[in-house]
Design a protein around this motif. Structure first.
Motif, PDB file in Angstrom:
ATOM      1  N   LEU A 180       0.738  -1.269   0.063  1.00  0.00           N
ATOM      2  CA  LEU A 180       0.158   0.022  -0.045  1.00  0.00           C
ATOM      3  C   LEU A 180       0.992   1.318   0.067  1.00  0.00           C
ATOM      4  CD1 LEU A 180      -2.413  -1.067   2.930  1.00  0.00           C
ATOM      5  CD2 LEU A 180      -2.776  -1.368   0.441  1.00  0.00           C
ATOM      6  N   GLU A 181       0.391   2.342  -0.806  1.00  0.00           N
ATOM      7  CA  GLU A 181       1.195   3.600  -0.855  1.00  0.00           C
ATOM      8  C   GLU A 181       0.566   4.560   0.317  1.00  0.00           C
ATOM      9  OE1 GLU A 181       2.430   7.022  -3.743  1.00  0.00           O
ATOM     10  OE2 GLU A 181       2.362   5.249  -4.764  1.00  0.00           O
ATOM     11  N   ARG A 182       1.198   4.959   1.013  1.00  0.00           N
ATOM     12  CA  ARG A 182       0.582   5.787   2.071  1.00  0.00           C
ATOM     13  C   ARG A 182       1.394   7.110   2.197  1.00  0.00           C
ATOM     14  NH1 ARG A 182      -2.597   1.862   5.856  1.00  0.00           N
ATOM     15  NH2 ARG A 182      -4.019   1.043   4.513  1.00  0.00           N
ATOM     16  N   GLY A 183       0.818   8.033   2.009  1.00  0.00           N
ATOM     17  CA  GLY A 183       1.723   9.653   1.948  1.00  0.00           C
ATOM     18  C   GLY A 183       3.236   9.507   1.505  1.00  0.00           C
ATOM     19  N   GLY A 184       3.358   8.657   0.249  1.00  0.00           N
ATOM     20  CA  GLY A 184       4.682   8.629  -0.462  1.00  0.00           C
ATOM     21  C   GLY A 184       5.409   7.477   0.169  1.00  0.00           C
ATOM     22  N   ALA A 185       5.004   6.882   1.144  1.00  0.00           N
ATOM     23  CA  ALA A 185       5.795   5.727   1.768  1.00  0.00           C
ATOM     24  C   ALA A 185       4.826   4.323   1.402  1.00  0.00           C
ATOM     25  CB  ALA A 185       5.845   5.765   3.278  1.00  0.00           C
ATOM     26  N   CYS A 186       5.746   3.345   1.171  1.00  0.00           N
ATOM     27  CA  CYS A 186       5.126   1.786   1.045  1.00  0.00           C
ATOM     28  C   CYS A 186       5.124   1.107   2.076  1.00  0.00           C
ATOM     29  CB  CYS A 186       5.726   1.480  -0.175  1.00  0.00           C
ATOM     30  SG  CYS A 186       5.016  -0.311  -0.914  1.00  0.00           S
ATOM     31  N   GLU A 187       4.043   0.511   2.433  1.00  0.00           N
ATOM     32  CA  GLU A 187       4.106  -0.540   3.622  1.00  0.00           C
ATOM     33  C   GLU A 187       3.310  -1.692   3.254  1.00  0.00           C
ATOM     34  OE1 GLU A 187       0.296   0.518   6.626  1.00  0.00           O
ATOM     35  OE2 GLU A 187       1.553   2.365   5.983  1.00  0.00           O
ATOM     36  N   VAL A 188       3.389  -2.801   3.926  1.00  0.00           N
ATOM     37  CA  VAL A 188       2.622  -4.083   3.428  1.00  0.00           C
ATOM     38  C   VAL A 188       1.333  -4.314   4.312  1.00  0.00           C
ATOM     39  CG1 VAL A 188       2.880  -6.748   3.290  1.00  0.00           C
ATOM     40  CG2 VAL A 188       4.791  -5.225   2.911  1.00  0.00           C
ATOM     41  N   SER A 189       0.363  -4.295   3.667  1.00  0.00           N
ATOM     42  CA  SER A 189      -0.911  -4.660   4.339  1.00  0.00           C
ATOM     43  C   SER A 189      -1.205  -5.693   5.248  1.00  0.00           C
ATOM     44  CB  SER A 189      -2.032  -4.895   3.337  1.00  0.00           C
ATOM     45  OG  SER A 189      -3.334  -5.359   3.808  1.00  0.00           O
ATOM     46  N   THR A 190      -1.747  -5.726   6.570  1.00  0.00           N
ATOM     47  CA  THR A 190      -1.418  -6.666   7.406  1.00  0.00           C
ATOM     48  C   THR A 190      -2.721  -7.730   6.924  1.00  0.00           C
ATOM     49  OG1 THR A 190      -3.382  -5.578   8.542  1.00  0.00           O
ATOM     50  CG2 THR A 190      -1.264  -5.292   9.395  1.00  0.00           C
ATOM     51  N   GLY A 191      -3.463  -7.403   5.958  1.00  0.00           N
ATOM     52  CA  GLY A 191      -4.441  -8.384   5.314  1.00  0.00           C
ATOM     53  C   GLY A 191      -4.001  -9.197   4.386  1.00  0.00           C
ATOM     54  N   GLU A 192      -4.292 -10.486   4.879  1.00  0.00           N
ATOM     55  CA  GLU A 192      -3.539 -11.691   4.192  1.00  0.00           C
ATOM     56  C   GLU A 192      -4.803 -12.512   3.168  1.00  0.00           C
ATOM     57  OE1 GLU A 192      -2.920 -14.376   7.601  1.00  0.00           O
ATOM     58  OE2 GLU A 192      -1.172 -12.819   8.263  1.00  0.00           O
ATOM     59  N   ARG A 193      -4.651 -12.367   2.088  1.00  0.00           N
ATOM     60  CA  ARG A 193      -5.462 -12.839   0.949  1.00  0.00           C
ATOM     61  C   ARG A 193      -5.003 -14.360   0.525  1.00  0.00           C
ATOM     62  NH1 ARG A 193      -5.887  -7.609   0.884  1.00  0.00           N
ATOM     63  NH2 ARG A 193      -7.838  -6.637  -0.090  1.00  0.00           N
ATOM     64  N   HIS A 194      -5.795 -15.164   1.143  1.00  0.00           N
ATOM     65  CA  HIS A 194      -5.854 -16.534   0.614  1.00  0.00           C
ATOM     66  C   HIS A 194      -6.406 -16.953  -0.588  1.00  0.00           C
ATOM     67  CE1 HIS A 194      -4.931 -16.224   5.130  1.00  0.00           C
ATOM     68  NE2 HIS A 194      -3.992 -17.355   5.004  1.00  0.00           N
ATOM     69  N   PHE A 195      -5.335 -17.762  -1.211  1.00  0.00           N
ATOM     70  CA  PHE A 195      -5.638 -18.044  -2.489  1.00  0.00           C
ATOM     71  C   PHE A 195      -5.289 -19.535  -3.161  1.00  0.00           C
ATOM     72  CE2 PHE A 195      -1.980 -15.865  -3.348  1.00  0.00           C
ATOM     73  CZ  PHE A 195      -1.332 -16.646  -4.253  1.00  0.00           C
ATOM     74  N   CYS A 196      -5.848 -20.214  -4.007  1.00  0.00           N
ATOM     75  CA  CYS A 196      -5.301 -21.590  -4.258  1.00  0.00           C
ATOM     76  C   CYS A 196      -4.043 -21.134  -5.384  1.00  0.00           C
ATOM     77  CB  CYS A 196      -6.580 -22.175  -5.014  1.00  0.00           C
ATOM     78  SG  CYS A 196      -5.716 -23.775  -5.720  1.00  0.00           S
ATOM     79  N   LYS A 197      -2.883 -21.696  -4.987  1.00  0.00           N
ATOM     80  CA  LYS A 197      -2.058 -21.428  -5.787  1.00  0.00           C
ATOM     81  C   LYS A 197      -1.993 -22.382  -7.049  1.00  0.00           C
ATOM     82  CE  LYS A 197       1.212 -24.358  -2.820  1.00  0.00           C
ATOM     83  NZ  LYS A 197       2.306 -24.433  -1.886  1.00  0.00           N
ATOM     84  N   ARG A 198      -2.728 -23.084  -7.242  1.00  0.00           N
ATOM     85  CA  ARG A 198      -3.015 -24.160  -8.369  1.00  0.00           C
ATOM     86  C   ARG A 198      -3.908 -23.493  -9.464  1.00  0.00           C
ATOM     87  NH1 ARG A 198      -3.680 -30.003  -5.493  1.00  0.00           N
ATOM     88  NH2 ARG A 198      -1.478 -29.860  -4.571  1.00  0.00           N
ATOM     89  N   CYS A 199      -4.923 -22.999  -8.953  1.00  0.00           N
ATOM     90  CA  CYS A 199      -6.061 -22.341 -10.090  1.00  0.00           C
ATOM     91  C   CYS A 199      -6.093 -20.845  -9.796  1.00  0.00           C
ATOM     92  CB  CYS A 199      -7.336 -23.073 -10.003  1.00  0.00           C
ATOM     93  SG  CYS A 199      -8.157 -22.903  -8.494  1.00  0.00           S
ATOM     94  N   ALA A 200      -5.780 -20.115  -8.700  1.00  0.00           N
ATOM     95  CA  ALA A 200      -5.648 -18.858  -8.375  1.00  0.00           C
ATOM     96  C   ALA A 200      -6.774 -18.153  -7.965  1.00  0.00           C
ATOM     97  CB  ALA A 200      -5.072 -17.881  -9.727  1.00  0.00           C
TER      98      ALA A 200
END
Length: 163
Positions: A69-89
């Motif tokens: 996420l870009e916030r105020g010119g800085a980049c941070e990693v979201s705390t949200g974890e999006r789970h997905f299947c690595k075989r079919c996405a």
């Protein structure tokens, strides 16, 4: 008693069940993260569920994406974890340790019948691309960013909370 939601990915490698007090698929998020990771129609629909009830088969096929996420010119990693299947996405659910009691399955991953919501909430409209034309009903609410009302609050206010 909350209802059981059953879901999984397109290829069948991941299956899950979770209990939900808030099964109405009412909230459409148009942010670029939801739109691009969950796809379809220019938005994603997240449900609410009780994290401690989540059971998963096929964990070896799961992967997690954490958006930058870009916030105020800085980049941070979201705390949200999006789970997905690595075989079919297939996008499956979002978990954020900021709210450890909750998990947010994507309505698109649910195989159980879901109730039809009486209205919708369209959020993050400031971030939708021009090609996306929201289908806004007569009683729908629209927000450029996040509404103050939570998923639980929306359900309770309308008498749709499943106890």
């Amino acid at each position: 008693m909350p209802i059981t939601l059953e879901g999984g990915c397109r290829c069948g490698a991941v299956r899950f069940t979770v209990l939900s007090h808030t099964p109405q698929p009412f909230m459409r998020c148009y942010c670029s993260i939801c739109r691009k990771t969950a796809g379809g129609g220019g938005y994603a629909i997240n449900l609410g569920a009780v994290n401690e009830t989540l059971t998963v088969e096929g964990r070896e096929a799961l992967s997690v994406y954490r958006a930058e996420l870009e916030r105020g010119g800085a980049c941070e990693v979201s705390t949200g974890e999006r789970h997905f299947c690595k075989r079919c996405a297939s996008a499956l659910w979002l978990y954020d340790p900021t709210w450890p009691e909750l998990v947010h399955p994507f309505a698109s991953a649910i195989d159980s019948e879901l109730p039809v919501p009486p209205e919708s909430v369209h959020l993050m409209l400031a971030y939708k691309p021009a090609w996306v034309v929201p289908q806004i009903g007569p009683h729908d609410a629209c927000f450029d960013e996040y509404p103050e009302e939570s998923i639980e609050g929306w359900h309770r206010k309308r008498g749709l909370w499943v106890a």
